[in-house]
Structures are given as structure tokens and as C-alpha cells.
Design a protein around this motif. Structure first.
Motif, mmCIF file in Angstrom:
data_model
loop_
_atom_site.group_PDB
_atom_site.id
_atom_site.type_symbol
_atom_site.label_atom_id
_atom_site.label_comp_id
_atom_site.label_asym_id
_atom_site.label_seq_id
_atom_site.Cartn_x
_atom_site.Cartn_y
_atom_site.Cartn_z
ATOM 1 N N LYS A 40 0.821 -1.213 0.000
ATOM 2 C CA LYS A 40 0.000 0.000 0.000
ATOM 3 C C LYS A 40 0.850 1.256 0.000
ATOM 4 O O LYS A 40 0.446 2.289 -0.531
ATOM 5 N N SER A 41 2.041 1.187 0.646
ATOM 6 C CA SER A 41 2.915 2.349 0.749
ATOM 7 C C SER A 41 4.349 1.920 0.510
ATOM 8 O O SER A 41 4.732 0.775 0.807
ATOM 9 N N PHE A 42 5.178 2.848 -0.019
ATOM 10 C CA PHE A 42 6.603 2.543 -0.186
ATOM 11 C C PHE A 42 7.384 3.850 -0.207
ATOM 12 O O PHE A 42 6.833 4.940 -0.397
ATOM 13 N N ASN A 43 8.692 3.700 0.003
ATOM 14 C CA ASN A 43 9.609 4.841 0.003
ATOM 15 C C ASN A 43 10.584 4.671 -1.162
ATOM 16 O O ASN A 43 11.443 3.792 -1.126
ATOM 17 N N PRO A 44 10.469 5.511 -2.212
ATOM 18 C CA PRO A 44 11.340 5.337 -3.393
ATOM 19 C C PRO A 44 12.822 5.545 -3.103
ATOM 20 O O PRO A 44 13.667 5.174 -3.930
ATOM 21 N N ASN A 45 13.159 6.103 -1.954
ATOM 22 C CA ASN A 45 14.564 6.384 -1.628
ATOM 23 C C ASN A 45 15.276 5.176 -1.018
ATOM 24 O O ASN A 45 16.485 5.230 -0.785
ATOM 25 N N LEU A 46 14.539 4.101 -0.744
ATOM 26 C CA LEU A 46 15.161 2.910 -0.175
ATOM 27 C C LEU A 46 15.758 2.040 -1.276
ATOM 28 O O LEU A 46 15.307 2.070 -2.423
ATOM 29 N N PRO A 47 16.766 1.235 -0.951
ATOM 30 C CA PRO A 47 17.402 0.399 -1.975
ATOM 31 C C PRO A 47 16.602 -0.864 -2.272
ATOM 32 O O PRO A 47 15.774 -1.301 -1.472
ATOM 33 N N GLY A 48 16.882 -1.457 -3.436
ATOM 34 C CA GLY A 48 16.307 -2.757 -3.788
ATOM 35 C C GLY A 48 14.796 -2.730 -3.879
ATOM 36 O O GLY A 48 14.169 -1.712 -4.193
ATOM 37 N N ALA A 49 14.197 -3.878 -3.568
ATOM 38 C CA ALA A 49 12.740 -4.013 -3.647
ATOM 39 C C ALA A 49 12.023 -3.135 -2.645
ATOM 40 O O ALA A 49 10.844 -2.816 -2.827
ATOM 41 N N SER A 50 12.712 -2.741 -1.566
ATOM 42 C CA SER A 50 12.078 -1.865 -0.577
ATOM 43 C C SER A 50 11.703 -0.524 -1.177
ATOM 44 O O SER A 50 10.742 0.111 -0.744
ATOM 45 N N GLY A 51 12.450 -0.077 -2.192
ATOM 46 C CA GLY A 51 12.197 1.218 -2.803
ATOM 47 C C GLY A 51 11.411 1.146 -4.093
ATOM 48 O O GLY A 51 11.408 2.108 -4.875
ATOM 49 N N THR A 52 10.756 0.025 -4.359
ATOM 50 C CA THR A 52 9.937 -0.116 -5.558
ATOM 51 C C THR A 52 8.547 -0.620 -5.182
ATOM 52 O O THR A 52 8.338 -1.155 -4.090
ATOM 53 N N ILE A 53 7.616 -0.440 -6.101
ATOM 54 C CA ILE A 53 6.268 -0.966 -5.941
ATOM 55 C C ILE A 53 5.965 -1.822 -7.169
ATOM 56 O O ILE A 53 6.411 -1.515 -8.284
ATOM 57 N N LYS A 54 5.248 -2.903 -6.952
ATOM 58 C CA LYS A 54 4.977 -3.862 -8.026
ATOM 59 C C LYS A 54 3.487 -3.832 -8.367
ATOM 60 O O LYS A 54 2.637 -4.049 -7.517
ATOM 61 N N PHE A 55 3.192 -3.558 -9.643
ATOM 62 C CA PHE A 55 1.818 -3.618 -10.145
ATOM 63 C C PHE A 55 1.636 -4.930 -10.907
ATOM 64 O O PHE A 55 2.518 -5.336 -11.670
ATOM 65 N N SER A 56 0.516 -5.576 -10.691
ATOM 66 C CA SER A 56 0.242 -6.823 -11.403
ATOM 67 C C SER A 56 -1.207 -6.841 -11.871
ATOM 68 O O SER A 56 -2.089 -6.243 -11.236
ATOM 69 N N PHE A 57 -1.447 -7.533 -12.971
ATOM 70 C CA PHE A 57 -2.805 -7.695 -13.488
ATOM 71 C C PHE A 57 -2.843 -8.912 -14.398
ATOM 72 O O PHE A 57 -1.799 -9.457 -14.790
ATOM 73 N N TYR A 58 -4.049 -9.334 -14.727
ATOM 74 C CA TYR A 58 -4.262 -10.554 -15.524
ATOM 75 C C TYR A 58 -4.896 -10.174 -16.857
ATOM 76 O O TYR A 58 -5.836 -9.380 -16.906
ATOM 77 N N VAL B 210 3.070 7.146 -1.310
ATOM 78 C CA VAL B 210 4.520 7.304 -1.138
ATOM 79 C C VAL B 210 4.744 7.875 0.255
ATOM 80 O O VAL B 210 4.148 8.890 0.628
ATOM 81 N N ASP B 211 5.580 7.180 1.038
ATOM 82 C CA ASP B 211 5.800 7.552 2.445
ATOM 83 C C ASP B 211 7.296 7.504 2.734
ATOM 84 O O ASP B 211 7.877 6.432 2.907
ATOM 85 N N ASN B 212 7.920 8.677 2.773
ATOM 86 C CA ASN B 212 9.363 8.746 3.017
ATOM 87 C C ASN B 212 9.745 8.466 4.466
ATOM 88 O O ASN B 212 10.934 8.411 4.797
#
Length: 537
Positions: A200-218, A286-288
Motif C-alpha cells: 500500500k505504501s513505499f519509500n522510493p529512496n530505499l534500496p532494492g525491492a524496498s524502494g519499488t512498488i509492483k503492479f500486477s494484473f491478468y 509514497v511515504d518517506n
């Protein structure tokens, strides 16, 4: 005359046909049963009361039907009491298996055990499809050949290929036969559904997967799509085009940067996926203030030194850690060299699951250990700080006890604890209290336990975090170990304290840790040094 000749010819033809049919049935029957019943001897015998009989019939499969002299008696495993002494015809069978017939002798004053092994009956099935390179599943398992051998009985078959409608059917396989099962796949209609994010929330300034968000659909078939990110005022942030769909489940990773390559600020955002006439929308944040705690994995979850802390890695993170180092004591130059591999998962923003395994090198027998923990942390957020609180459950065991009985936390036993902490961007201060039962093997009372209370703190900079910890271990109860010289209750059984330094070079997803600590236990000092390597996925 001609009519009589025709009658004679037809009667002979009928006779020959019926003879061949009988021979065929005889051959099938002989394949179904053995020609003559086998003599079945018992596996073992046990003497029982005179004039009493008892037989037990087991098989390599459960619920096989058992017949004696043609009469159904029950299913395996089966015990029959007080049969008249004598000779019996035994038949064991089950659908899909070749039945077997035996002759057994039942004797008075003996309990006899018989074991029967049944073999499956098979048929050959060939699958054909109007479309090449399809995936075929039989009873949920994928097959990789066009022709397969299947056990007699009913089977569920599914065939699928991206872009086509999935087909399913049930087939019945007969023993010693070959059948062809054909599928005629039709093109699927396009639709898009199940649009979601992994957090639901992420911080783009973090490294690796912690700093990304994944969208998925079918999607159901071929096509293309466009993912567009908007802020809460519907200003476009960026767009990502998917040129060709080539599978059902589509995944797009986004690093939180706008079309100019800059990280976006805190706030609510809207993602819209469009393809053909389909469109779906989802909100995220987005939550820094979401931070990477830079803590290592202990027997009680992530923490500092040996203490768990009221911190948690960002949602959907995976932590892999390798660590080890020597332990010296004032009685022995080298006491042990514990080496470990750990993994941590955060499936939700409030839940962490960790596991740790390894062995004690340079120790007699190199005993192994394994432990795991579940930690749940909740946060009260303020503009300048967070108050974190939660609880944990843990369990573990080892081939041998690392330290002498009781006092120090060995990772053995089952326990739980409560955690609290104050966290800012630059500082963390926390306290923990744990209770553990069953940390030793030989005990006199079920109330034996360890209570460990500790305080930890951490100074945080961009690339280096300095942590300090100290704990007091109290023990209650007594073990039967000869080395255990304490009284029933000992409030100050062991003390441990030290430093825990984490280094994150160049804001990467790799971290290095250095731990130095001292344990005072039973008037003996243990000096521990440990280095570790962590990766955040």
C-alpha cells in the motif's frame, strides 16, 4: 441346398468368433488373476490362547478389500478373530490395482500376520491438440510428453495456452489399453482483471525491492497496455507502455520516479492500467518515513546484538544474512565459532517472519541449531517520531546446549516477548522482555524458564548505524546437569552487552555488520566477535 450351405457357413463363423472371444476373455482373466492362487506365508507368528485364532492382513495401500473364501471381510489393515482352524482362499483387491489370490492356513493358538503387495494397472493415453506447444496437466501435474502411462481410473485433464480458452475434461483410463484424447482450442476473448499492488505504501529512496512498488494484473490473450501514474490531483507523473502481452500474469515494477527521473514526494497516488476497452484503477501512497532499520537477525527476530527490537523491515522485503565469528572464554582460549545463515520475510507492514540455522564450528561434534521467530510490530506515527510496539513468538532447538545450563539465551526452547521503541530519523531507543521455556534438555520442573530483559539503542546516519545493547538474563528452576550449581531462582544469572555496527555502502541493498560483545555467565567471561553480510531483496 444353397440356403443350408449359408446356414452351415454362418454357424461355423459364429462358432469360431465365439471361441476367439472366449480365448480372449481367458487371456484377460489370466492377466487379471494369477492362474493358480499363491501360497501366502505369514510374516510373523505370536502365540495366543489355545483353540483361539487371529489373523491380520496388511497391504501396501490403504482400504484394499479383503475376501475369505469369496466372502467380503473388510478393508486393510484388517484383523479377524476366531476363524475356524483350516485352509482359506484369500483375495485382496482394489480398483485400479491388479487383484491377488492366495491360500493361507489358519492355525489354532497362533496370531499370524500377512502382507500383500498390490500393483497398479495402467493404460496409455495420447493427447492431441489443434494448437502446438500447449501445457497439459493431468490431475494437477504438468506432463511433458504426448503419450503417458496413467493408472486405471478417472483422471482430470486440463490444457491451456496463452491466447486460447482453457479446456478441461475428465477421462477414464482402462487397463492395458491405448486411447487418444483430442482438444480443439479456440481463441480467447480479451479481458483484463485483478489489477493490484504488492504494498500500500513505499519509500522510493530505499534500496532494492524496498524502494519499488509492483503492479500486477491478468490478461486473457494478446494485446498491449498502458500504465499511467497520477498524483491525487490527476496530474500525470509518468507512463509505462507494455508493447506485447505474452503471458496471463503481467508484472510491472516501478521505482517511484517521475518522467524526468526524480523521486516523487509523499502523498496519495493513482495508477490506471488501460488495454483495449478495459481500464482498472488502484490507489497507493509514497511515504518517506518508511525506513530501512539496518538490524540483523537474532533468535527472536531482527534486532541489535542478541536483542530483538521494535522495528521491522519495509513491507514485501526479503532479508538474507550470513554471519559468523569466534567466541573466546577466560577458561578456554577458543570456546567456539558459531556460523549461521538467516532469512527474514515481511509479507505485511506489521508482520515479520525469520529463521536462523547453522552450526558451532571448533566445538566437539560441531552441533547444529535451528530457530525461528514471528514478530508483529505496530506504529504510532508523529511528525517527528514514531512509537513502535509489538510482540514476538519464537522456538528453536540444537543438538547440544551452547552454553552451560540456563542463564544465557541459547536459542533453544519456546518463548515469547513484548517490545517497545522510540524511533526518529537519526535515533532509536528500545526495550524488550522475553520469557523462554525448555532451554535445557534435563529439567526437574516444568516451570524452568529464562527471562531476559534488555535495552538497545541505535544512532543512524546515511550509510553507518551504530547500535548498543545490554541485557540481564534471569533463570527460574533447576536442571539435572552436573554443571548446574545455581539455586532454584537466580535473578542475575547472566549479563551480556556490546556493539552492533551496520554499514550500507553507497545506499545499496547490501549491508555489512560487525558485532563485538561480552557475556558474563557463571563467573566466566565470553568474548564474541561476529561479522555478517546482508542483502535486502
Amino acid at each position: 441346398m444353397k440356403f443350408k450351405k449359408y446356414i452351415f457357413f454362418l454357424s461355423n463363423l459364429l462358432y469360431i468368433t465365439s471361441s476367439l472371444f472366449c480365448i480372449s476373455n481367458i487371456n484377460q482373466e489370466s492377466d487379471y488373476y494369477t492362474t493358480e492362487p499363491e501360497i501366502l506365508t505369514s510374516e510373523k507368528k505370536i502365540n495366543i490362547q489355545k483353540r483361539k485364532t487371529k489373523i491380520t492382513i496388511r497391504a501396501n495401500i490403504q482400504d484394499a478389500e479383503v475376501y475369505l473364501n469369496g466372502q467380503y471381510e473388510g478393508n486393510t489393515d484388517l484383523t479377524i478373530n476366531n476363524l475356524p482352524e483350516g485352509r482359506y482362499h484369500l483375495r485382496v483387491e482394489k480398483d485400479g490395482y491388479k487383484p491377488r489370490r492366495f491360500v493361507i492356513n489358519v492355525r489354532a493358538g497362533e496370531e499370524e500376520f500377512y502382507y500383500v503387495e498390490l500393483k497398479k494397472l495402467f493404460g496409455i493415453v495420447t493427447f492431441e491438440s489443434s494448437v502446438k506447444d500447449c501445457s497439459i496437466y493431468v490431475d494437477g501435474s504438468k506432463i511433458y510428453e504426448e503419450s503417458v502411462k496413467l493408472a486405471e481410473g478417472e483422471h482430470s485433464v486440463k490444457i491451456e495456452k496463452f491466447g486460447y480458452k482453457t479446456q478441461q475434461k475428465n477421462i477414464y483410463v482402462f487397463r492395458n489399453t491405448h486411447q487418444v484424447v483430442s482438444f480443439d482450442l479456440k481463441l480467447a476473448d480479451f479481458y483484463l482483471t485483478s489489477f493490484k499492488t504488492n504494498k500500500k505504501s513505499f519509500n522510493p529512496n530505499l534500496p532494492g525491492a524496498s524502494g519499488t512498488i509492483k503492479f500486477s494484473f491478468y490478461v486473457s490473450t494478446y494485446g498491449s497496455g498502458l500504465l499511467t501514474i497520477y498524483d491525487e490531483f490527476l496530474n500525470e507523473i509518468c507512463s509505462i507502455k507494455i508493447d506485447h502481452f505474452n503471458t496471463w500474469n503481467q508484472i510491472i515494477n516501478w521505482n517511484g520516479k517521475n518522467s524526468s527521473g526524480y523521486s516523487i514526494p509523499n502523498g496519495k497516488y493513482i495508477a490506471i492500467i488501460k488495454s483495449a476497452n478495459f481500464s482498472e484503477t488502484i490507489n497507493f501512497y509514497v511515504d518517506n518515513s518508511i525506513k530501512l532499520p539496518k538490524t540483523s537477525i537474532t533468535a527472536s527476530g531482527t534486532g541489535l546484538g542478541v536483542l530483538p527490537t521494535a522495528t521491522i523491515y519495509p513491507e514485501d522485503s526479503t532479508i538474507l544474512e550470513i554471519s559468523g565469528g569466534p567466541v573466546f572464554s577466560t577458561e578456554e582460549t577458543l570456546f567456539s565459532v558459531p556460523l549461521s545463515v538467516s532469512i527474514g520475510l515481511t509479507p505485511f507492514s506489521w508482520l515479520e517472519i525469520t529463521g536462523k540455522t547453522g552450526f558451532f564450528a571448533a566445538t566437539e561434534g560441531s552441533p547444529c541449531f535451528l530457530n525461528g521467530a514471528v514478530k508483529s510490530i505496530f506504529k504510532y506515527k508523529n511528525d517527528s517520531f514514531n512509537i513502535n510496539y509489538g510482540f514476538l513468538l519464537r522456538a528453536g532447538g540444537s543438538e547440544d546446549i551452547y552454553w552451560e545450563p540456563f542463564g544465557a539465551d541459547t536459542g533453544n526452547g519456546f518463548g515469547g516477548g513484548i517490545l517497545i521503541g522510540l524511533e526518529t530519523n537519526k535515533f532509536f531507543l528500545g526495550a524488550s522482555s522475553e520469557i523462554v521455556w525448555g532451554s535445557v534438555k534435563k529439567v526437574e520442573s516444568t516451570t524452568d524458564c529464562i527471562i531476559r530483559n534488555g535495552i538497545s539503542t541505535q544512532l543512524k546516519t546515511k550509510n553507518i548505524n551504530l547500535g548498543l545493547f545490554i541485557s540481564n538474563n534471569s533463570s527460574f528452576g533447576h536442571s539435572t546437569e552436573l554443571k548446574d550449581t545455581r539455586n532454584k531462582n537466580n535473578l542475575f544469572r547472566a549479563f551480556e552487552g556490546g556493539v552492533d555496527i551496520s554499514i550500507q555502502p553507497f545506499s545499496s541493498q547490501f549491508l555489512f555488520s560487525i558485532k563485538e560483545s561480552c557475556l558474563i555467565f557463571n563467573e566466566i567471561k565470553y568474548f564474541k566477535s561476529e561479522i555478517g553480510f546482508r542483502i535486502i531483496l
